[in-house]
Design a protein around this motif. Structure first.
Motif, mmCIF file in Angstrom:
data_model
loop_
_atom_site.group_PDB
_atom_site.id
_atom_site.type_symbol
_atom_site.label_atom_id
_atom_site.label_comp_id
_atom_site.label_asym_id
_atom_site.label_seq_id
_atom_site.Cartn_x
_atom_site.Cartn_y
_atom_site.Cartn_z
ATOM 1 N N ALA A 47 0.824 -1.206 0.000
ATOM 2 C CA ALA A 47 0.000 0.000 0.000
ATOM 3 C C ALA A 47 0.858 1.256 0.000
ATOM 4 C CB ALA A 47 -0.923 -0.011 1.214
ATOM 5 N N ALA A 48 1.961 1.212 0.713
ATOM 6 C CA ALA A 48 2.847 2.383 0.779
ATOM 7 C C ALA A 48 3.421 2.718 -0.598
ATOM 8 C CB ALA A 48 3.977 2.127 1.781
ATOM 9 N N VAL A 49 3.714 1.703 -1.391
ATOM 10 C CA VAL A 49 4.220 1.939 -2.746
ATOM 11 C C VAL A 49 3.159 2.660 -3.576
ATOM 12 C CG1 VAL A 49 4.962 0.817 -4.879
ATOM 13 C CG2 VAL A 49 5.797 -0.025 -2.672
ATOM 14 N N LEU A 144 -5.739 6.234 -1.738
ATOM 15 C CA LEU A 144 -5.544 4.827 -2.092
ATOM 16 C C LEU A 144 -6.887 4.108 -1.957
ATOM 17 C CD1 LEU A 144 -3.618 2.482 -2.829
ATOM 18 C CD2 LEU A 144 -3.294 2.118 -0.370
ATOM 19 N N VAL A 145 -7.356 3.553 -3.057
ATOM 20 C CA VAL A 145 -8.644 2.861 -3.093
ATOM 21 C C VAL A 145 -8.407 1.357 -3.114
ATOM 22 C CG1 VAL A 145 -10.660 2.382 -4.536
ATOM 23 C CG2 VAL A 145 -9.889 4.747 -4.213
ATOM 24 N N GLY A 146 -9.109 0.645 -2.255
ATOM 25 C CA GLY A 146 -9.076 -0.811 -2.274
ATOM 26 C C GLY A 146 -10.232 -1.356 -3.085
ATOM 27 N N VAL A 147 -9.986 -2.395 -3.871
ATOM 28 C CA VAL A 147 -11.038 -3.033 -4.678
ATOM 29 C C VAL A 147 -10.990 -4.535 -4.421
ATOM 30 C CG1 VAL A 147 -11.924 -3.497 -6.981
ATOM 31 C CG2 VAL A 147 -10.963 -1.246 -6.458
ATOM 32 N N ALA A 165 -11.690 4.710 -10.500
ATOM 33 C CA ALA A 165 -10.841 5.068 -9.361
ATOM 34 C C ALA A 165 -9.517 5.659 -9.836
ATOM 35 C CB ALA A 165 -10.587 3.838 -8.483
ATOM 36 N N LEU A 166 -8.940 5.052 -10.874
ATOM 37 C CA LEU A 166 -7.683 5.578 -11.426
ATOM 38 C C LEU A 166 -7.899 6.929 -12.096
ATOM 39 C CD1 LEU A 166 -6.236 2.282 -12.974
ATOM 40 C CD2 LEU A 166 -5.391 3.463 -10.934
ATOM 41 N N LEU A 167 -8.963 7.061 -12.872
ATOM 42 C CA LEU A 167 -9.194 8.313 -13.577
ATOM 43 C C LEU A 167 -9.509 9.452 -12.623
ATOM 44 C CD1 LEU A 167 -11.105 7.123 -16.747
ATOM 45 C CD2 LEU A 167 -8.844 8.106 -16.620
ATOM 46 N N ALA A 168 -9.991 9.133 -11.431
ATOM 47 C CA ALA A 168 -10.218 10.167 -10.421
ATOM 48 C C ALA A 168 -8.932 10.610 -9.745
ATOM 49 C CB ALA A 168 -11.208 9.662 -9.375
ATOM 50 N N GLY A 169 -7.813 9.960 -10.094
ATOM 51 C CA GLY A 169 -6.519 10.363 -9.544
ATOM 52 C C GLY A 169 -6.041 9.536 -8.371
ATOM 53 N N ASN A 170 -6.694 8.421 -8.119
ATOM 54 C CA ASN A 170 -6.289 7.556 -7.014
ATOM 55 C C ASN A 170 -5.271 6.517 -7.456
ATOM 56 O OD1 ASN A 170 -8.407 8.271 -4.811
ATOM 57 N ND2 ASN A 170 -9.632 7.947 -6.664
ATOM 58 N N ALA A 171 -4.571 5.958 -6.491
ATOM 59 C CA ALA A 171 -3.892 4.685 -6.678
ATOM 60 C C ALA A 171 -4.854 3.598 -6.234
ATOM 61 C CB ALA A 171 -2.608 4.629 -5.856
ATOM 62 N N VAL A 172 -4.640 2.362 -6.697
ATOM 63 C CA VAL A 172 -5.560 1.261 -6.413
ATOM 64 C C VAL A 172 -4.778 0.071 -5.875
ATOM 65 C CG1 VAL A 172 -7.143 -0.429 -7.426
ATOM 66 C CG2 VAL A 172 -7.289 1.970 -8.103
ATOM 67 N N LEU A 173 -5.352 -0.561 -4.863
ATOM 68 C CA LEU A 173 -4.836 -1.823 -4.330
ATOM 69 C C LEU A 173 -5.944 -2.852 -4.484
ATOM 70 C CD1 LEU A 173 -2.748 -3.545 -2.894
ATOM 71 C CD2 LEU A 173 -3.554 -2.618 -0.707
ATOM 72 N N SER A 174 -5.777 -3.792 -5.412
ATOM 73 C CA SER A 174 -6.779 -4.822 -5.680
ATOM 74 C C SER A 174 -6.418 -6.118 -4.981
ATOM 75 C CB SER A 174 -6.879 -5.117 -7.181
ATOM 76 O OG SER A 174 -7.421 -4.050 -7.901
ATOM 77 N N LYS A 175 -7.444 -6.816 -4.493
ATOM 78 C CA LYS A 175 -7.236 -8.189 -4.040
ATOM 79 C C LYS A 175 -7.762 -9.113 -5.124
ATOM 80 C CE LYS A 175 -9.582 -11.138 -1.695
ATOM 81 N NZ LYS A 175 -9.123 -12.397 -2.379
ATOM 82 N N VAL A 219 -6.254 1.179 3.243
ATOM 83 C CA VAL A 219 -6.752 2.062 2.181
ATOM 84 C C VAL A 219 -7.577 3.206 2.750
ATOM 85 C CG1 VAL A 219 -6.741 0.143 0.530
ATOM 86 C CG2 VAL A 219 -8.854 0.689 1.790
ATOM 87 N N ASP A 220 -7.933 4.132 1.844
ATOM 88 C CA ASP A 220 -8.748 5.293 2.217
ATOM 89 C C ASP A 220 -10.210 5.141 1.809
ATOM 90 O OD1 ASP A 220 -6.420 6.811 3.121
ATOM 91 O OD2 ASP A 220 -5.893 6.894 0.998
#
Length: 519
Positions: A47-49, A144-147, A165-175, A219-220
């Motif tokens: 997540a930090a990355v 940071l958005v979790g999916v 989520a990406l187009l809104a300017g977030n980073a994403v962490l998917s499981k 995540v946020d």
């Protein structure tokens, strides 16, 4: 299918691990490639990355992010066949349903590539004192958005929620789901080829019971699609952290067939809405309420069309319905059918597992005589089973359709569109399709989709589907300072009170004077 080198390249996108897990291919029961399981303690560092990369990604103009989405859509089209192969290999769905899934993600990427700037654009609203105070509302990324997405649609749900989520300017962490991680990883590989910075979208793999809580802590904001029971647990965890979540959960979706419906069209639409993806679809139809005037004709046509469905394990378009994806879903389907039959329900067609076709196949099944004491009556089956009920009126159909705890999707069939819209307004569901099973709502990408009651909260698609990943921020500016000398405070407040009384009087008159209303 992918060779070993290509599979290794996909799995290299996951964090390193000494533990591996294998799912089984639904068509054959043979093991799928071993997938490294992300250690729980690694989720925070992954997540930090993403957080570090998010700042620079968000600083890029929206049009740059839109260009990445457009290139991603093009690559999805170019790799259509490979994506279908992967989805069939991992989930056992029919080729036609895999192809529709690819097209759905392409359409989502193109939609947000075209409209995200408008959805996210700063807008002006009325200030406190027009001419003196100006107010503008902007949208800042969550961070940071979790999916977390399920196995039944490993591309449309897992990737479709990542795009806005990406187009809104977030980073994403998917499981990645344990049954279908390769499809998600292949899509991520294409997104990086399209120009997405590698660290902006991270993927972890492992059991949800272990990684889910760690993801919530990291995540946020969280986007989750899955069961109502798991959704409740995720909602509690998000509430403890005071972070937002969008949850698309279970459904026991109804179809209403009115007395004036086109019976042939309704039966054809029912087959599609019930048996697509072998019934493993959260917005699929599981119960049908048919007016007594057309009940026998509809039932005969539905049964005939269902019996003629081509079920098999092929990778071509000559198969109408594929396999269930897991032993759990097969057992749940068999249990519901057996319980219903033991309590008096009638199987008009289907009703059996088909081990001759593959380890997880079940026939498409139509039931009548289903009553409230049967599990299939109100519980979500998530398999190729539908119960058909006779009703005497639209009012009875609506009452029965609204029974139960869910409220995700519904379908209404009538030749009278005004009647259809009236019935739709009475049905408790996040989306209602008139003269269609489910596709028209989910394909209308400018319109939000989601559930009412225990079917979830929040929406995907449209403006709501991208704004959910942002924090609205109000900025006001004024031409003169508001710090006034003490001697002016009394007169100023009296003047403000006078203005307020006048405003209230005007608004009251406009609301209550019929002449004002009509003009």
């Amino acid at each position: 299918m992918l060779n070993a080198t290509a599979v290794d390249a996909l799995l290299a996108q996951l964090p390193a691990s000494t533990e591996f897990s294998c799912a089984s291919a639904p068509f054959t029961g043979e093991p799928l490639p071993a997938v490294p399981q992300t250690p729980v303690e690694s989720v925070e560092s992954v997540a930090a990355v993403g957080r570090a990369a998010q700042r620079q990604w968000a600083a890029r103009p929206v049009r740059d992010r839109q260009a990445v989405a457009a290139r991603f859509a093009r690559l999805l089209v170019e790799h259509h066949d490979r994506l279908c192969d992967l989805m069939q290999w991992e989930t056992g769905k029919a080729r036609i349903h895999a192809a529709v899934e690819v097209q759905g993600v392409v359409a989502t990427a193109l939609h947000y590539a075209a409209h995200s700037a408008g959805y996210l654009g700063e807008r002006r609203v009325r200030g406190a004192v027009p001419g003196l105070v100006r107010a503008r509302v902007g949208y800042r990324p969550k961070g940071l958005v979790g999916v977390i997405a399920p196995w039944n649609y490993p591309l449309f749900l897992a990737v479709g929620d990542v795009i806005p989520a990406l187009l809104a300017g977030n980073a994403v962490l998917s499981k990645a789901d344990s049954q279908a991680p390769l499809t998600l990883l292949y899509a991520r590989q294409l997104a990086v080829r399209a120009g997405l910075p590698d660290p902006v979208w991270q993927v972890v793999a492992g059991p949800g019971r272990l990684l889910g809580p760690a993801l919530v802590e990291a995540v946020d904001y969280l986007s989750f699609t899955g069961s109502t029971a798991t959704g409740r647990e995720i909602a509690r965890r998000c509430a403890d952290r005071l972070i937002g979540a969008s949850l698309e959960l279970g459904g026991k979706n109804p179809m209403i067939v009115c007395a004036d419906a086109d019976v042939t069209a309704a039966a054809r639409g029912a087959v599609q809405a019930v048996f697509s993806n072998a019934g493993q679809m959260c917005i699929g139809i599981e119960r049908i309420y048919v007016h007594e005037k057309v009940f026998e004709r509809f039932l005969a046509e539905l049964t005939d069309r269902t019996a003629r469905l081509r079920v098999g394990a092929g990778y071509g378009y000559d198969v109408d319905m594929g396999s269930l994806t897991s032993l759990r879903q097969l057992e749940a389907t068999e249990k519901h059918v057996a319980d219903a039959v033991s309590k008096g329900a009638t199987v008009l067609t289907g009703g059996r597992a088909r081990p001759d076709l593959g380890p997880l196949f079940h026939e498409p099944t139509v039931l009548t005589g289903v009553t409230a004491e049967m599990a299939v009556y109100a519980e979500e089956t998530f398999g190729p089973v539908v119960s058909v009920h006779r009703v005497a009126s639209d009012a009875e159909a609506v009452r029965l359709a609204n029974a139960g705890e869910y409220g995700l999707s519904a379908s209404v069939w009538t030749r009278d569109l005004r009647r259809g819209r009236r019935i739709a307004a009475e049905v408790v569901a996040g989306s209602v399709n008139v003269n269609d099973g489910y596709l028209s709502a989910i394909a209308s990408l400018g319109a939000p989709m989601g559930g009412m009651r225990t079917s979830g909260s929040g929406r995907r698609h449209g403006r709501e589907g991208i704004v959910r990943y942002t924090e609205p921020q109000t900025v006001t500016t004024q031409r003169v300072a508001t710090a006034y000398p003490d001697r002016f405070r009394g007169p100023l407040l009296r003047a403000m009170n006078a203005c307020t009384r006048a405003l209230v009087a005007v608004r009251h008159r406009r609301i209550h004077d019929p002449r004002e209303i009509h003009t």
